[in-house]
Design a protein around this motif. Sequence first.
Motif, PDB file in Angstrom:
ATOM      1  N   GLN A   1       4.335 -82.959 -76.993  1.00 20.20           N
ATOM      2  CA  GLN A   1       4.997 -84.248 -77.198  1.00 20.20           C
ATOM      3  C   GLN A   1       4.619 -85.235 -76.100  1.00 20.20           C
ATOM      4  O   GLN A   1       4.293 -84.849 -74.976  1.00 20.20           O
ATOM      5  N   GLU A   2       4.689 -86.529 -76.463  1.00 23.33           N
ATOM      6  CA  GLU A   2       4.357 -87.579 -75.505  1.00 23.33           C
ATOM      7  C   GLU A   2       5.574 -88.081 -74.752  1.00 23.33           C
ATOM      8  O   GLU A   2       5.445 -88.661 -73.686  1.00 23.33           O
ATOM      9  N   HIS A   3       6.782 -87.873 -75.314  1.00 23.29           N
ATOM     10  CA  HIS A   3       7.969 -88.417 -74.681  1.00 23.29           C
ATOM     11  C   HIS A   3       9.209 -87.636 -75.109  1.00 23.29           C
ATOM     12  O   HIS A   3       9.143 -86.796 -76.019  1.00 23.29           O
ATOM     13  N   ALA A   4      10.310 -87.907 -74.427  1.00 23.56           N
ATOM     14  CA  ALA A   4      11.595 -87.294 -74.757  1.00 23.56           C
ATOM     15  C   ALA A   4      12.632 -88.401 -74.887  1.00 23.56           C
ATOM     16  O   ALA A   4      12.608 -89.381 -74.136  1.00 23.56           O
ATOM     17  N   VAL A   5      13.558 -88.248 -75.853  1.00 25.96           N
ATOM     18  CA  VAL A   5      14.556 -89.277 -76.121  1.00 25.96           C
ATOM     19  C   VAL A   5      15.951 -88.683 -75.919  1.00 25.96           C
ATOM     20  O   VAL A   5      16.304 -87.687 -76.551  1.00 25.96           O
ATOM     21  N   LEU A   6      16.722 -89.300 -75.026  1.00 27.99           N
ATOM     22  CA  LEU A   6      18.089 -88.887 -74.735  1.00 27.99           C
ATOM     23  C   LEU A   6      19.032 -89.809 -75.516  1.00 27.99           C
ATOM     24  O   LEU A   6      18.969 -91.031 -75.374  1.00 27.99           O
ATOM     25  N   VAL A   7      19.902 -89.215 -76.359  1.00 30.15           N
ATOM     26  CA  VAL A   7      20.742 -89.988 -77.274  1.00 30.15           C
ATOM     27  C   VAL A   7      22.204 -89.852 -76.855  1.00 30.15           C
ATOM     28  O   VAL A   7      22.709 -88.745 -76.678  1.00 30.15           O
ATOM     29  N   SER A   8      22.888 -90.984 -76.711  1.00 30.14           N
ATOM     30  CA  SER A   8      24.300 -90.973 -76.325  1.00 30.14           C
ATOM     31  C   SER A   8      25.161 -90.580 -77.508  1.00 30.14           C
ATOM     32  O   SER A   8      24.716 -90.613 -78.663  1.00 30.14           O
ATOM     33  N   PRO A   9      26.424 -90.216 -77.272  1.00 34.84           N
ATOM     34  CA  PRO A   9      27.360 -90.104 -78.399  1.00 34.84           C
ATOM     35  C   PRO A   9      27.547 -91.477 -79.053  1.00 34.84           C
ATOM     36  O   PRO A   9      27.134 -92.497 -78.493  1.00 34.84           O
ATOM     37  N   VAL A  10      28.156 -91.508 -80.238  1.00 37.38           N
ATOM     38  CA  VAL A  10      28.406 -92.786 -80.923  1.00 37.38           C
ATOM     39  C   VAL A  10      29.446 -93.573 -80.131  1.00 37.38           C
ATOM     40  O   VAL A  10      30.503 -93.050 -79.764  1.00 37.38           O
ATOM     41  N   LEU A  11      29.126 -94.854 -79.832  1.00 39.26           N
ATOM     42  CA  LEU A  11      29.995 -95.704 -79.020  1.00 39.26           C
ATOM     43  C   LEU A  11      30.532 -96.847 -79.878  1.00 39.26           C
ATOM     44  O   LEU A  11      29.823 -97.370 -80.740  1.00 39.26           O
ATOM     45  N   GLU A  12      31.760 -97.224 -79.627  1.00 43.86           N
ATOM     46  CA  GLU A  12      32.368 -98.361 -80.325  1.00 43.86           C
ATOM     47  C   GLU A  12      32.995 -99.276 -79.288  1.00 43.86           C
ATOM     48  O   GLU A  12      34.146 -99.122 -78.917  1.00 43.86           O
ATOM     49  N   GLN A  13      32.193-100.198 -78.784  1.00 39.01           N
ATOM     50  CA  GLN A  13      32.655-101.131 -77.763  1.00 39.01           C
ATOM     51  C   GLN A  13      32.445-102.531 -78.305  1.00 39.01           C
ATOM     52  O   GLN A  13      31.320-103.008 -78.390  1.00 39.01           O
TER      53      GLN A  13
ATOM     54  N   GLY B   1      30.383 -93.242 -72.723  1.00 39.92           N
ATOM     55  CA  GLY B   1      28.928 -93.312 -72.596  1.00 39.92           C
ATOM     56  C   GLY B   1      28.467 -93.239 -71.163  1.00 39.92           C
ATOM     57  O   GLY B   1      27.277 -93.092 -70.890  1.00 39.92           O
ATOM     58  N   SER B   2      29.422 -93.330 -70.210  1.00 37.25           N
ATOM     59  CA  SER B   2      29.079 -93.200 -68.795  1.00 37.25           C
ATOM     60  C   SER B   2      28.890 -91.728 -68.450  1.00 37.25           C
ATOM     61  O   SER B   2      29.554 -90.856 -69.029  1.00 37.25           O
ATOM     62  N   CYS B   3      28.002 -91.431 -67.507  1.00 39.01           N
ATOM     63  CA  CYS B   3      27.769 -90.035 -67.120  1.00 39.01           C
ATOM     64  C   CYS B   3      27.082 -89.982 -65.763  1.00 39.01           C
ATOM     65  O   CYS B   3      26.146 -90.762 -65.504  1.00 39.01           O
ATOM     66  N   ASN B   4      27.560 -89.072 -64.887  1.00 31.15           N
ATOM     67  CA  ASN B   4      26.860 -88.841 -63.618  1.00 31.15           C
ATOM     68  C   ASN B   4      26.215 -87.456 -63.586  1.00 31.15           C
ATOM     69  O   ASN B   4      25.682 -87.040 -62.553  1.00 31.15           O
ATOM     70  N   PHE B   5      26.265 -86.731 -64.705  1.00 26.68           N
ATOM     71  CA  PHE B   5      25.589 -85.448 -64.884  1.00 26.68           C
ATOM     72  C   PHE B   5      26.011 -84.383 -63.861  1.00 26.68           C
ATOM     73  O   PHE B   5      25.248 -83.480 -63.552  1.00 26.68           O
ATOM     74  N   GLU B   6      27.243 -84.505 -63.365  1.00 25.43           N
ATOM     75  CA  GLU B   6      27.739 -83.505 -62.421  1.00 25.43           C
ATOM     76  C   GLU B   6      28.242 -82.254 -63.140  1.00 25.43           C
ATOM     77  O   GLU B   6      28.005 -81.142 -62.703  1.00 25.43           O
ATOM     78  N   LEU B   7      28.950 -82.451 -64.258  1.00 29.67           N
ATOM     79  CA  LEU B   7      29.552 -81.315 -64.957  1.00 29.67           C
ATOM     80  C   LEU B   7      28.895 -81.055 -66.309  1.00 29.67           C
ATOM     81  O   LEU B   7      29.329 -80.184 -67.050  1.00 29.67           O
ATOM     82  N   GLY B   8      27.891 -81.834 -66.633  1.00 31.22           N
ATOM     83  CA  GLY B   8      27.237 -81.682 -67.926  1.00 31.22           C
ATOM     84  C   GLY B   8      26.594 -82.978 -68.356  1.00 31.22           C
ATOM     85  O   GLY B   8      26.397 -83.894 -67.541  1.00 31.22           O
ATOM     86  N   THR B   9      26.283 -83.083 -69.644  1.00 32.81           N
ATOM     87  CA  THR B   9      25.557 -84.260 -70.135  1.00 32.81           C
ATOM     88  C   THR B   9      26.462 -85.265 -70.826  1.00 32.81           C
ATOM     89  O   THR B   9      25.971 -86.250 -71.385  1.00 32.81           O
ATOM     90  N   CYS B  10      27.799 -85.046 -70.802  1.00 38.81           N
ATOM     91  CA  CYS B  10      28.771 -86.025 -71.327  1.00 38.81           C
ATOM     92  C   CYS B  10      28.510 -86.390 -72.786  1.00 38.81           C
ATOM     93  O   CYS B  10      28.746 -87.525 -73.208  1.00 38.81           O
TER      94      CYS B  10
END
Length: 678
Positions: free
Chosen positions: A65-77, A26-35
């Motif tokens: 649209q009024e907003h945009a929602v960024l959704v992570s992959p499914v996480l199991e922590q 779920g971590s991402c620095n957006f250097e190579l893509g959106t992870c």
Amino acid sequence: MSSGRLSLHVLLLCGLLRAQQQLLPGSCNFELGTCGYTSDPEYGSWSMNEEGHLITVDSAFLKEQEHAVLVSPVLEQQDWSCVRLVYQITGQGSLQLHLRPDGDNFDYRLWSANKASDSWLIASVDLPNTTIPYQVLLEGRPERDPGNNVAIFEIHIVPGFCIECNFEEHHLCGYSNSWNPNVNWYVGGSVARESNLLLNHTTNNQRGHYMYVDSVYAKHFQEVAKLTSPMTTAPMAGCLSFYYHRDQERGNIFSVFTRDQLGHYEEIWRPEVYATPGWTQVSVDIKAPHPLEVVFEVAFNSARGGYVAIDDISFSPEFCHTDTEPTFDPSIANCDFENGLCLYYQERTESKVWSRVTVKPNAYRIGDHTTGAGCFLLANTRFTARPGYVGRLHGPFLPGNHKYCVRFYYMLHGFRKVDNALVLYIYDENNVAQEKVWSLADTSAAVWTEVEITYMKPMLSKLVFVSICKNFWECGLAAIDDITVSLGDCQITAGSLPGRCNFESGVCGYIQDKKEDKADWLRVRGHTPTSYTGPRGDHTTGVGYFMYIEASLMRPGHKARLLTSDLRGASSPQCLIFYYHMYGSGTGILTVLLRRSSREQDALLWRRRGEQSVSWMRAMVDYHCDVRHQIIFEAIRGPSLRSDIAIDDIQFKRGPCEDPGDITPYSGFSEYFNEIEN
């Protein structure tokens, strides 16, 4: 510490390599893509910035649209973890972080920000431990005007609690310095083993970092430096540990505080010595039922005050000391009187003034607050032996040195003087009254009214409800119901939970059906304008807001529909709980429908027809839908003006419902309309 050494530390701040914390999925620095992060297709889109490594949502590209929602992959922590977010809001807008548990209809907001900044900001958000897979959602809402945007530079998810820090990262875990022109906390580090202070505790080598404050520039008496942790997003109960190193003159102060959302400070630790031979570990128990900040504060009296350093702040949900009093559950003092008096009791030396009663739901008497048809406590019923009395209802003992929030509901009938009709005292273990924390200011208008009290006592204490009647002419009926006790200040609320709406702050995203309806649901407070119909107050507090249809604005058979916003659909059954009010001789029909996006026909979930009661009644409805859907509250006006229908306190939760719920086909008409039962 010399000024030369201080300069060396400032240089080292820029020059040393930092140890990288373990990053979780779920971590991402957006250097190579959106992870694996994607934009929810139902809203606007986040876009990668071509020039820099960041992802943005800009008002210029949102279109309708009024907003945009960024959704992570499914996480199991399954253990506690911390989201560290590097973000920026340019112009007007907001950014919110939500948690989306698998199989749940709703997203849970954990954090939000709306302050514009010229630079990157750090947010630290605790993710609670859970066995349920989840997704993290980031919702960007730039305002419509040109030049507004929301950007995310980095998302780091690391193990542990956000309050933990070894100060090796450039963001310092979101800890902030309350800037003072003369004394401040700085990042320390070393290239040589010159002293114990210059050896970082974490790595015990030349390249570690810690935080320190030095008195060399102190000019005034009691110059204060404050290092403040990020505000936790979860209640904190457990062991806070850190290492410190101190060499200070007498009279200077080093303290550690907690600070809550209301700004209240509480000192939790102060060192016993002014100098330590090296790094010394400290462990302090924290019990906070609400979010908090930890503040490390140092005060100097002169430039020769010395220095303080700290490092390796950690937190464990286990308490540090075995002799620590275990976390106490104040809900032992809760009672809705449905299954008895719980842990409440009356004094044996006097006649039993308080009686547990129930009222059949009808058009003449108001039932209990919990369900409308359940039990509550009533003082001075017809069963009381004499008109003059003092009735004391004692609660269970609660430990001292805790702040408690007490809530209960009361209702009065027939008192001419209300001074002593109902009073709440705090008693100690010797049955001595310590404080009168609440008494009636005036009579309630025959509606259940909420009371909130915050109190704290150093000794063992208990709640005692008292009703006093001196003579026959003063005596009336005093009722209480739904007592709840929780830790913390009543002013610190958990915020509105998703899936819950009491209409106090608005309509919670509910939508009026404009296509088929001839009327709208109205949000009001107080009693409705037509006599002999509608509630006298809301269900939540007695003086708050509710939704209702005003029959005088409609014709017989006209309907009003109130729809939830789109619900996602869940793999597990759901329980819908709400309160409805159907009082009036011409009352029509209230229906709850399920609308699936894939079907034209709405499914019937629940229905009531005709007058039900002068009380608010509870409905509990089980349903299951694993596709996107809406719930519809449909009210149809009856044959006369006395047809107001109201709803309040709607709640969705993971099902099935706890009890059979509202399954009685009761119409409200009964030959026992005046009967009070034991």
